[in-house]
Scaffold this active site. Structure first.
Site, PDB file in Angstrom:
ATOM      1  N   LYS B 114       0.848  -1.199   0.105  1.00  0.00           N
ATOM      2  CA  LYS B 114      -0.032   0.040   0.179  1.00  0.00           C
ATOM      3  C   LYS B 114       0.929   1.263  -0.034  1.00  0.00           C
ATOM      4  O   LYS B 114       0.595   2.213  -0.459  1.00  0.00           O
ATOM      5  CB  LYS B 114      -1.014   0.029   0.974  1.00  0.00           C
ATOM      6  CG  LYS B 114      -2.230  -1.117   1.084  1.00  0.00           C
ATOM      7  CD  LYS B 114      -3.336  -0.819   2.175  1.00  0.00           C
ATOM      8  CE  LYS B 114      -4.064  -1.935   2.034  1.00  0.00           C
ATOM      9  NZ  LYS B 114      -4.733  -2.161   0.630  1.00  0.00           N
ATOM     10  N   GLU B 201      -3.457   6.468   7.874  1.00  0.00           N
ATOM     11  CA  GLU B 201      -4.020   7.217   6.816  1.00  0.00           C
ATOM     12  C   GLU B 201      -5.290   8.089   7.277  1.00  0.00           C
ATOM     13  O   GLU B 201      -6.050   7.672   8.273  1.00  0.00           O
ATOM     14  CB  GLU B 201      -4.534   6.227   5.864  1.00  0.00           C
ATOM     15  CG  GLU B 201      -4.861   6.666   4.365  1.00  0.00           C
ATOM     16  CD  GLU B 201      -5.273   5.447   3.678  1.00  0.00           C
ATOM     17  OE1 GLU B 201      -4.559   4.929   2.865  1.00  0.00           O
ATOM     18  OE2 GLU B 201      -6.560   5.264   3.690  1.00  0.00           O
ATOM     19  N   HIS B 236     -16.053  -3.258   5.374  1.00  0.00           N
ATOM     20  CA  HIS B 236     -15.218  -2.467   4.427  1.00  0.00           C
ATOM     21  C   HIS B 236     -15.026  -3.642   3.222  1.00  0.00           C
ATOM     22  O   HIS B 236     -14.210  -3.598   2.356  1.00  0.00           O
ATOM     23  CB  HIS B 236     -13.816  -2.521   4.993  1.00  0.00           C
ATOM     24  CG  HIS B 236     -13.733  -1.551   6.197  1.00  0.00           C
ATOM     25  ND1 HIS B 236     -13.907  -0.266   6.150  1.00  0.00           N
ATOM     26  CD2 HIS B 236     -13.626  -1.623   7.375  1.00  0.00           C
ATOM     27  CE1 HIS B 236     -14.025   0.493   7.335  1.00  0.00           C
ATOM     28  NE2 HIS B 236     -13.554  -0.469   8.253  1.00  0.00           N
ATOM     29  N   ARG B 293      -5.890  -7.462 -10.394  1.00  0.00           N
ATOM     30  CA  ARG B 293      -6.583  -8.476 -10.941  1.00  0.00           C
ATOM     31  C   ARG B 293      -7.775  -8.112 -11.468  1.00  0.00           C
ATOM     32  O   ARG B 293      -8.552  -7.106 -11.077  1.00  0.00           O
ATOM     33  CB  ARG B 293      -6.649  -9.653  -9.750  1.00  0.00           C
ATOM     34  CG  ARG B 293      -6.717  -9.227  -8.304  1.00  0.00           C
ATOM     35  CD  ARG B 293      -8.155  -9.253  -7.858  1.00  0.00           C
ATOM     36  NE  ARG B 293      -8.302  -8.670  -6.631  1.00  0.00           N
ATOM     37  CZ  ARG B 293      -9.524  -8.330  -6.166  1.00  0.00           C
ATOM     38  NH1 ARG B 293     -10.442  -7.884  -6.869  1.00  0.00           N
ATOM     39  NH2 ARG B 293      -9.473  -7.802  -4.710  1.00  0.00           N
TER      40      ARG B 293
END
Lengths: 173, 503, 503, 173
Positions: B114, B201, B236, B293
């Site tokens: 990430k 974040e 999520h 993907r």
């Protein structure tokens, strides 16, 4: 045929009559109110029912009845949803809703998995729906909440443990 | 020409359908509990690869390579999940002289981390969600950590660099909870992903989750597609997606598409990938992450563009230049919605509900597509993702797509396990959802507001009908003698006798 | 708001789906053998209308009006077939103060009579197939008849003015057969349609059957759609349709659309209708007839235009002006094919094969739509059209649509009765069909050329596998003791005993 | 278990062995050639079969077996089509194909319907597949052709008659 049928904590008295075996017309009386029905059994589990009375008239319904494995307990599926029913009045579907909020309550694992977090300890005060334990299963973390506000009286698992479906995790009083 | 589909469930069937359409023979693999699963029955050939636990079967690179060799396939399609974003697998397939239907191992590594992915986005001039530019130093003092967090602002997420699928993240609302949260995510991530690295974040308020599908070929062409809106999430994870997003000005669509394409170009991206953004109330968008993907929700993009993304993956994998009109890719024809039918109980916080499916009748008719990995009689195993099928409804506009989806989920009949169908029946009648975009907190806020009330609330008439159904069933099961009063009595006796035997 | 769907089978379900999407309650009617049919189970309300013979139920205007009144519906949708093109029914529904979802009774009468319809077309400047301008005078002498036929040219059709659906017509190859053919068609038409009137029409060689869908609203707007090709026919009835037609220059499409629209405008046509043309090898087209109702094959048009024709029918019926982009209607997005799954045996000249469907699994996935009127357990009655379901495959071009359809018909599983599926599996692998348009003689020529060979010819491997399957089934049915030599012996004995009991 | 199984006029000798009841491996020998199979019975009528040998290896097949109502006669459905089979060697599936073309042949109604046209009379010479009778059923006119070239020896129906499935229409010699 007369039956006691419990749905959602309420017991109804239901009588089924088939005036003639040559006809598909049934008269079913629920707590004294009478329903005239045209009934076809499409396969063992599926019924097509057209109501011959009521307003609007002649509504068409498809019902699927699945045996749950416990005698007399059927899941009845309508367009409106699934209803767990207990037939014959002697099998209670657990305590009525009011009683759910009082007394000792046990939180069990709803599926096999691994305990990834224990968020409470014996003695903790918890709110209703407060998260108690997180079980990982089926690629997901599933937080299990308290069924009621109360005090944790027992924690039967620790992080990392593998649990089976139905295994007790936490008891609340 | 054979293709190994290194996956299971609905996505394996989806890929095999593309194989049949393209004239490839499909080779399936299966774990112990999947021997009779639909993807095995649909395949031309099928190989066992071990016990039911994913780490012993669908995650076993060695066994998959062994099957690839025995069946002598030209290509391996990883689907999504399992090894789809595993660079080592992509590398191993190619080292064995076969085609991996996906991006380069390097692109997977770069965009799978990430923090490195955020760096790529920043370098490409794309705004990222405010956060730490580098992973947190494991030896960082609590004071330095607090300072770092303070600079970003609360609430914020502690996220594992290797995280994904809603795992390896925790929200922190105030400074006092920060240190404990970092420790917890490190520990979780260590055991889940084998990598304790975390970063911070900012948690943006009232954001929508909007993503851009891209296809890149071996010749440097990158095609971005019209966006997908994926804000209906629980834990999520997405349950409903649509394309296009509601209230999406053409200019913003173009800007997001260009941002996504520039990120893909920056890493020489090939094959299918998706760049996820958060969009705030002002319409500003921030790079969130890239999935290297095929996406679960690729069907909504197929519905509004007419482009078969799985077929395109094979085209790219064969080295053929993409022949897609960029205007077609970016211009939605009508509107599409997807509902993911999960074996989960929406009335119990979407807890998984594995088990045997007694009956399954999927919707069909105008504008409705169902991609299923189950049939009546199928077992939903406890070992894997509980996705049963995906229903996509297309309409000439959002209102028609919603009306068709409402009709479709009303038609969907599945018995024996709990599913998300009752939630969809409620959602497709919900005013807020019908009138426009909602943000990612929608399901959580809904669950909190409903306070445990079931999504489909039974009317007294329905309860009465259910009682009638149970009574009729008992009547029929009691046998052909039923219907006379003496028979009724004996049925009572039988029931009593059976009960006393059980007691 | 309720709608009475005065039909059965797949089209009744199709219309009810539109009702649900539009928020109307659907009212079904059923004959005796249809009490448990899918259209009854799908409906919100259901009324019996008589015995199974169509003339005693689905054709009983009085009973349908009675149901319309008891259920108090605002509209009646006739579907296709049965009373869909019956002017008296349209008139009676409207006289009862309800909305008939279809054109005016006058338009039905004018276009339903083949000779009057030809006159309308000619007056609108549209070429018609050469033939007699008026019905044959019943008192015409044989000599006059021969002269009239000679002026048209052989081969020619003798057609009943009231005919349709492949009935009431006969081809005449030479003058000597003319008089007998006219007598035969008169007699057939008299008993089938109650009208002995016939006319003569040239039989064009190597023609394709191409038709134009139109929608007309109450405000004078007529929208023609991109053409459908329907040349794959058996007994003059369609089994496969596609849109657009192969090798259709844009100019001819526009000309045919304009011709269709001018015919519709000439009769003030409202609601959905279809103008059928024959197209010869030079590309010249001739008006054949008009169907003043929804067409079976409307789904291929929906697939390539995105316009829901049944929803549009209701919009028109409510008097709302059509809001359809004429460019969208005339510009195909991709390509669509429909295969009609009939209960017919293609290996026995497509003879009907009624009976009980043991298992039914319809195809799904990308680009595939199934509109079905049957489920596993359904009975295909002997009283009605043997259509079970319609599969539509969409692709970005004809090749992809064909590949998807091939995949779809391979997926289609139906047991217990013979269906047209084996024919489709053959057709979707046929070179002539794959490479371009074929003419209306295709099936007949194919059947003649195959000389009775089955459409799917078994390989020795498949026969061996079938033997293995039968043996395994016998093994399992013999019970749990099977697998040891003594059990085998007893199974032999059982079989022998059972046989001797039967003998 | 050893069986005689007839398909398409050819009789095969088939042996089924299950070496261990604990395993799903079967050995099936057809006319002496051996097949190792992994077999799962998904429901009564459906088998999933993976061949453990052969080239290509491990092909996956789904077979559905429907009982026709006649003992030992099953319709076996594969991806390749439907095969009518007769198990145990004593039930012949009618005469072999060659015999179909010789001797007296009867044309019967394949479904209930109404005779709308009779196209031949006793004594007429007919070609193979020449239309003999047209029966209207299921909204369609169905022309029934001759099974062989020959002479019409009997016409058992006339135009307008209602016929049942299986009822004799015409005999050809």
């Amino acid at each position: 045929m007369r039956l006691k049928i419990e749905i959602g904590g309420r017991v109804r008295t239901v009588a089924v009559e088939r005036p003639s075996a040559a006809s598909d017309r049934f008269v079913v009386t629920v707590d004294g109110s009478r329903h005239d029905l045209d009934v076809r059994r499409l396969d063992r589990a599926t019924l097509s029912v057209i109501r011959l009375d009521g307003s609007p008239a002649r509504t068409s319904h498809e019902l699927t009845i699945v045996e749950t494995g416990l005698r007399g307990r059927y899941d009845v599926q309508l367009r409106e949803g699934v209803f767990r029913t207990a037939v014959d009045g002697r099998l209670r579907l657990g305590p009525p809703a009011e009683r759910l909020r009082t007394g000792r309550q046990v939180v069990t694992a709803p599926m096999p998995g691994r305990v990834v977090r224990v968020l409470v300890a014996p003695g903790d005060e918890v709110d209703q729906r407060q998260e108690l334990v997180v079980v990982e299963a089926m690629k997901m973390e599933n937080a299990l909440g308290s069924p009621k506000a109360g005090r944790v009286v027992e924690v039967a698992v620790r992080e990392g443990m593998t649990v089976d479906a139905g295994q007790m995790l936490v008891a609340i009083e | 020409m054979k293709v190994l589909v290194a996956n299971r469930g609905e996505i394996a069937v989806r890929i095999m359908r593309a194989c049949r359409e393209l004239g490839f023979r499909a080779v399936a693999v299966y774990s112990e509990c999947d021997r009779s699963a639909p993807h095995v029955r649909y395949a031309d050939e099928a190989y066992p690869i071990g016990p039911s636990e994913p780490r012993d079967s669908y995650l076993r690179i060695d066994r998959l390579l062994d099957v690839a060799e025995r069946a002598d396939v030209w290509a391996v399609h990883p689907g999504y999940g399992f090894l789809a974003e595993n660079a080592e697998f992509a590398r191993a397939v190619r080292a064995a002289g076969r085609t991996f239907v996906g991006p380069s191992a390097e692109a997977i590594e770069l965009m799978g981390g990430k923090v490195t992915a955020r760096a790529v986005a920043r370098a490409a001039g794309v705004p990222v969600v405010p956060g730490t530019d580098a992973p947190l130093d494991p030896g960082l003092s609590d004071e330095a950590l607090s300072a770092s967090a303070g600079a970003i602002g609360y609430p914020l997420f502690v996220k594992a660099v290797a995280g994904g699928g809603g795992k390896g993240m925790r929200v922190v609302h105030e400074p006092s909870a920060l240190v404990a949260a970092v420790a917890a995510v490190r520990s979780e991530a260590g055991s889940a992903f084998g990598d304790q690295t975390v970063y911070l974040e900012r948690r943006l308020a009232a954001t929508r989750h909007i993503e851009i599908q891209v296809l890149g070929d071996a010749h440097g062409t990158v095609v971005p597609f019209v966006e997908r809106e994926c804000s209906i999430q629980r834990r999520h994870q997405k349950v409903v997606e649509e394309s296009p997003a509601a209230e999406m000005p053409l200019e913003r669509r173009r800007a997001m598409a260009e941002a996504a394409a520039s990120i893909a170009r920056a890493v020489g991206y090939t094959n299918a990938g998706t760049i996820e953004f958060l969009v705030d109330e002002t319409g500003a968008f921030y790079f969130l992450e890239m999935n290297t993907r095929l996406q679960v929700e690729h069907g909504v993009t197929e519905a509004v563009t007419g482009i078969d993304l799985v077929q395109a993956q094979f085209t790219i994998a064969r080295g053929v230049p993409l022949d897609i009109d960029p205007v077609r890719a970016l211009t939605p024809n009508g509107h599409a919605i997807e509902c993911r039918v999960y074996a989960e109980d929406p009335d119990a916080s979407f807890l998984p509900s594995p088990g045997r499916i007694h009956e399954l009748r999927a919707p069909s008719g105008p504008g409705v597509r169902d991609d299923s990995g189950a049939v009546a009689g199928s077992e939903v195993p406890v070992f894997y993702d509980p996705l049963i099928s995906k229903v996509v409804a297309w309409g000439i506009d959002r209102a028609q797509a919603m009306a068709r989806m409402r009709r479709a989920v009303d038609e969907y009949e599945i018995h024996g396990i709990k599913t998300t169908i009752p939630f969809f029946r409620w959602l497709l009648r919900n005013e807020a959802f019908a009138s426009g975009p909602v943000d990612t907190t929608f399901i959580d806020a809904t669950l909190a507001a409903r306070g445990g009330r079931p999504f489909v609330e039974p009317s007294p008439e329905a309860e009465e009908l259910a009682a009638i159904g149970a009574a009729l069933y008992a009547f029929f099961e009691a046998g052909p003698g039923e219907g006379t009063s003496s028979a009724s009595v004996s049925a009572w006796r039988q029931a009593a006798r059976a009960d006393s035997l059980r007691a």
